[in-house]
Scaffold this motif. Structure first.
Motif, PDB file in Angstrom:
ATOM      1  N   MET A 139       0.741  -1.481  -0.524  1.00  0.00           N
ATOM      2  CA  MET A 139       0.325   0.086  -0.076  1.00  0.00           C
ATOM      3  C   MET A 139       0.510   1.574   0.420  1.00  0.00           C
ATOM      4  O   MET A 139       0.122   2.239  -0.390  1.00  0.00           O
ATOM      5  N   SER A 140       2.205   0.990   0.463  1.00  0.00           N
ATOM      6  CA  SER A 140       2.759   1.995   0.597  1.00  0.00           C
ATOM      7  C   SER A 140       3.258   3.006  -1.038  1.00  0.00           C
ATOM      8  O   SER A 140       3.224   4.404  -1.185  1.00  0.00           O
ATOM      9  N   GLY A 141       3.058   2.542  -2.181  1.00  0.00           N
ATOM     10  CA  GLY A 141       2.755   3.368  -3.050  1.00  0.00           C
ATOM     11  C   GLY A 141       2.093   3.854  -3.295  1.00  0.00           C
ATOM     12  O   GLY A 141       1.707   4.010  -4.981  1.00  0.00           O
ATOM     13  N   SER A 142       0.700   3.532  -3.280  1.00  0.00           N
ATOM     14  CA  SER A 142      -0.915   4.162  -3.666  1.00  0.00           C
ATOM     15  C   SER A 142      -0.754   5.463  -3.563  1.00  0.00           C
ATOM     16  O   SER A 142      -0.511   6.156  -2.905  1.00  0.00           O
ATOM     17  N   SER A 143      -1.298   5.696  -5.003  1.00  0.00           N
ATOM     18  CA  SER A 143      -1.774   7.437  -5.057  1.00  0.00           C
ATOM     19  C   SER A 143      -3.575   7.604  -5.110  1.00  0.00           C
ATOM     20  O   SER A 143      -3.757   8.471  -4.943  1.00  0.00           O
ATOM     21  N   GLU A 144      -3.784   6.333  -4.030  1.00  0.00           N
ATOM     22  CA  GLU A 144      -5.697   6.690  -3.442  1.00  0.00           C
ATOM     23  C   GLU A 144      -5.455   7.886  -2.398  1.00  0.00           C
ATOM     24  O   GLU A 144      -4.718   7.152  -1.585  1.00  0.00           O
ATOM     25  N   GLU A 145      -6.296   8.783  -2.785  1.00  0.00           N
ATOM     26  CA  GLU A 145      -6.170   9.814  -1.550  1.00  0.00           C
ATOM     27  C   GLU A 145      -7.103   9.246  -0.155  1.00  0.00           C
ATOM     28  O   GLU A 145      -8.068   9.039  -0.712  1.00  0.00           O
ATOM     29  N   ARG A 146      -6.801   8.931   0.378  1.00  0.00           N
ATOM     30  CA  ARG A 146      -7.731   8.971   2.629  1.00  0.00           C
ATOM     31  C   ARG A 146      -8.570  10.373   1.811  1.00  0.00           C
ATOM     32  O   ARG A 146      -7.779  11.483   2.403  1.00  0.00           O
ATOM     33  N   VAL A 147     -10.088   9.782   2.278  1.00  0.00           N
ATOM     34  CA  VAL A 147     -10.416  10.524   3.034  1.00  0.00           C
ATOM     35  C   VAL A 147     -10.602  10.649   4.880  1.00  0.00           C
ATOM     36  O   VAL A 147     -10.930   9.286   5.433  1.00  0.00           O
ATOM     37  N   GLY A 148     -11.104  11.639   5.770  1.00  0.00           N
ATOM     38  CA  GLY A 148     -10.819  11.001   7.196  1.00  0.00           C
ATOM     39  C   GLY A 148     -11.989  12.780   7.417  1.00  0.00           C
ATOM     40  O   GLY A 148     -12.687  13.489   7.083  1.00  0.00           O
ATOM     41  N   TYR A 149     -12.502  12.522   8.909  1.00  0.00           N
ATOM     42  CA  TYR A 149     -13.326  12.870   9.568  1.00  0.00           C
ATOM     43  C   TYR A 149     -12.953  13.513  10.607  1.00  0.00           C
ATOM     44  O   TYR A 149     -11.873  12.694  11.680  1.00  0.00           O
ATOM     45  N   ILE A 150     -12.620  14.585  11.330  1.00  0.00           N
ATOM     46  CA  ILE A 150     -12.448  14.974  13.049  1.00  0.00           C
ATOM     47  C   ILE A 150     -13.600  15.753  13.540  1.00  0.00           C
ATOM     48  O   ILE A 150     -14.489  16.084  12.807  1.00  0.00           O
ATOM     49  N   THR A 151     -13.881  15.639  14.644  1.00  0.00           N
ATOM     50  CA  THR A 151     -15.541  16.441  14.969  1.00  0.00           C
ATOM     51  C   THR A 151     -14.492  16.566  16.546  1.00  0.00           C
ATOM     52  O   THR A 151     -14.002  15.968  17.409  1.00  0.00           O
ATOM     53  N   ARG A 152     -15.293  17.780  16.491  1.00  0.00           N
ATOM     54  CA  ARG A 152     -15.040  18.826  18.244  1.00  0.00           C
ATOM     55  C   ARG A 152     -16.541  18.783  19.087  1.00  0.00           C
ATOM     56  O   ARG A 152     -17.048  19.403  17.923  1.00  0.00           O
ATOM     57  N   VAL A 153     -16.804  18.076  20.375  1.00  0.00           N
ATOM     58  CA  VAL A 153     -18.105  18.617  20.960  1.00  0.00           C
ATOM     59  C   VAL A 153     -17.627  20.119  21.548  1.00  0.00           C
ATOM     60  O   VAL A 153     -16.316  19.949  22.762  1.00  0.00           O
ATOM     61  N   GLN A 154     -18.294  21.408  21.233  1.00  0.00           N
ATOM     62  CA  GLN A 154     -17.946  21.972  22.946  1.00  0.00           C
ATOM     63  C   GLN A 154     -19.611  21.863  23.019  1.00  0.00           C
ATOM     64  O   GLN A 154     -20.397  21.947  22.823  1.00  0.00           O
ATOM     65  N   SER A 155     -19.515  22.812  24.384  1.00  0.00           N
ATOM     66  CA  SER A 155     -20.933  23.803  24.864  1.00  0.00           C
ATOM     67  C   SER A 155     -21.319  25.067  24.935  1.00  0.00           C
ATOM     68  O   SER A 155     -19.819  25.212  25.149  1.00  0.00           O
ATOM     69  N   PHE A 156     -22.390  25.796  24.694  1.00  0.00           N
ATOM     70  CA  PHE A 156     -22.559  27.174  25.374  1.00  0.00           C
ATOM     71  C   PHE A 156     -23.430  27.300  25.711  1.00  0.00           C
ATOM     72  O   PHE A 156     -24.710  25.979  25.936  1.00  0.00           O
ATOM     73  N   SER A 157     -23.495  27.891  26.604  1.00  0.00           N
ATOM     74  CA  SER A 157     -24.892  28.437  26.716  1.00  0.00           C
ATOM     75  C   SER A 157     -25.768  30.182  26.215  1.00  0.00           C
ATOM     76  O   SER A 157     -24.937  30.340  26.481  1.00  0.00           O
ATOM     77  N   ALA A 158     -26.967  30.350  25.757  1.00  0.00           N
ATOM     78  CA  ALA A 158     -27.744  31.583  25.571  1.00  0.00           C
ATOM     79  C   ALA A 158     -28.778  31.204  25.498  1.00  0.00           C
ATOM     80  O   ALA A 158     -29.595  30.271  26.303  1.00  0.00           O
ATOM     81  N   CYS A 159     -29.675  32.731  25.392  1.00  0.00           N
ATOM     82  CA  CYS A 159     -31.029  32.429  26.438  1.00  0.00           C
ATOM     83  C   CYS A 159     -31.877  32.970  25.146  1.00  0.00           C
ATOM     84  O   CYS A 159     -31.246  33.164  23.953  1.00  0.00           O
ATOM     85  N   HIS A 160     -33.300  32.908  25.307  1.00  0.00           N
ATOM     86  CA  HIS A 160     -34.430  33.277  23.629  1.00  0.00           C
ATOM     87  C   HIS A 160     -35.130  33.115  24.745  1.00  0.00           C
ATOM     88  O   HIS A 160     -36.158  32.861  25.532  1.00  0.00           O
ATOM     89  N   ARG A 161     -36.606  33.289  23.758  1.00  0.00           N
ATOM     90  CA  ARG A 161     -37.768  33.349  23.956  1.00  0.00           C
ATOM     91  C   ARG A 161     -38.613  33.190  23.088  1.00  0.00           C
ATOM     92  O   ARG A 161     -38.467  33.419  21.430  1.00  0.00           O
ATOM     93  N   LEU A 162     -39.699  32.079  23.307  1.00  0.00           N
ATOM     94  CA  LEU A 162     -40.490  31.531  22.453  1.00  0.00           C
ATOM     95  C   LEU A 162     -41.415  32.594  22.687  1.00  0.00           C
ATOM     96  O   LEU A 162     -42.666  33.109  23.482  1.00  0.00           O
ATOM     97  N   HIS A 163     -41.859  33.382  21.057  1.00  0.00           N
ATOM     98  CA  HIS A 163     -42.766  33.951  20.864  1.00  0.00           C
ATOM     99  C   HIS A 163     -43.570  34.647  19.815  1.00  0.00           C
ATOM    100  O   HIS A 163     -42.194  34.938  18.934  1.00  0.00           O
ATOM    101  N   SER A 164     -44.420  35.074  19.353  1.00  0.00           N
ATOM    102  CA  SER A 164     -44.574  35.412  17.749  1.00  0.00           C
ATOM    103  C   SER A 164     -45.334  36.448  17.788  1.00  0.00           C
ATOM    104  O   SER A 164     -46.624  36.233  18.266  1.00  0.00           O
ATOM    105  N   VAL A 165     -45.255  36.975  16.673  1.00  0.00           N
ATOM    106  CA  VAL A 165     -45.760  38.628  16.014  1.00  0.00           C
ATOM    107  C   VAL A 165     -46.849  38.116  15.768  1.00  0.00           C
ATOM    108  O   VAL A 165     -47.570  39.165  16.211  1.00  0.00           O
ATOM    109  N   HIS A 166     -46.948  37.529  15.239  1.00  0.00           N
ATOM    110  CA  HIS A 166     -48.609  36.971  14.723  1.00  0.00           C
ATOM    111  C   HIS A 166     -49.577  36.247  15.358  1.00  0.00           C
ATOM    112  O   HIS A 166     -50.428  36.284  15.164  1.00  0.00           O
ATOM    113  N   LEU A 167     -49.221  35.544  16.843  1.00  0.00           N
ATOM    114  CA  LEU A 167     -49.847  36.093  18.017  1.00  0.00           C
ATOM    115  C   LEU A 167     -50.700  36.783  18.928  1.00  0.00           C
ATOM    116  O   LEU A 167     -49.242  38.012  19.141  1.00  0.00           O
TER     117      LEU A 167
END
Length: 142
Positions: free
Chosen positions: A1-29
């Motif tokens: 496999m050392s002479g292979s020209s095939e490109e390998r694809v990979g994934y990297i995932t990072r997990v983080q957290s954050f805090s935020a607030c919001h309001r559930l409210h519709s101007v149509h109601l």
């Protein structure tokens, strides 16, 4: 496999957290309809959540470094695109993207340059654990 020209694809995932607030409210109601539909989540001062962020990058594995992306660069991208604009913010007032969106559950997809689009929540997004809601924000770079 050392002479292979095939490109390998990979994934990297990072997990983080954050805090935020919001309001559930519709101007149509009316105020009464909003209270009936959204209950305590229609609080004029908003209510907060802890959000879980999973960022996955897909790409060719560099032959010299063995990496899809430098983890330091990924951390900086997450900080610039997600954490700085959203962490400890009022999503309705501090984030223009959310100013006209009434969300019960939301999945946000950020494109390669940080532009957003909303979609219906998946079954996984609808699961709650111990009464705590989790939101997923994903940044996909391809």
């Amino acid at each position: 496999m050392s002479g292979s020209s095939e490109e390998r694809v990979g994934y990297i995932t990072r997990v983080q957290s954050f805090s935020a607030c919001h309001r559930l409210h519709s101007v149509h109601l009316s105020d009464e309809e909003n209270k009936r539909v959204y209950g305590k989540c229609d609080n004029p001062n908003g209510h907060g959540h802890n959000y879980k962020v999973e960022v996955t990058v897909r790409g060719k594995i560099d032959r010299l470094t063995g990496m899809v992306m430098n983890l330091t660069d990924l951390k900086r991208c997450i900080e610039d695109v997600i954490m700085t604009p959203l962490d400890h913010k009022n999503l309705d007032q501090d984030v223009p993207y959310f100013s006209n969106v009434v969300r019960k559950r939301l999945r946000l997809h950020l494109g390669p340059h940080g532009e957003g689009s909303t979609s219906k929540p998946s079954a996984r997004d609808q699961n709650t654990r111990d009464g705590q809601e989790h939101r997923r924000l994903q940044r996909r770079v391809e």
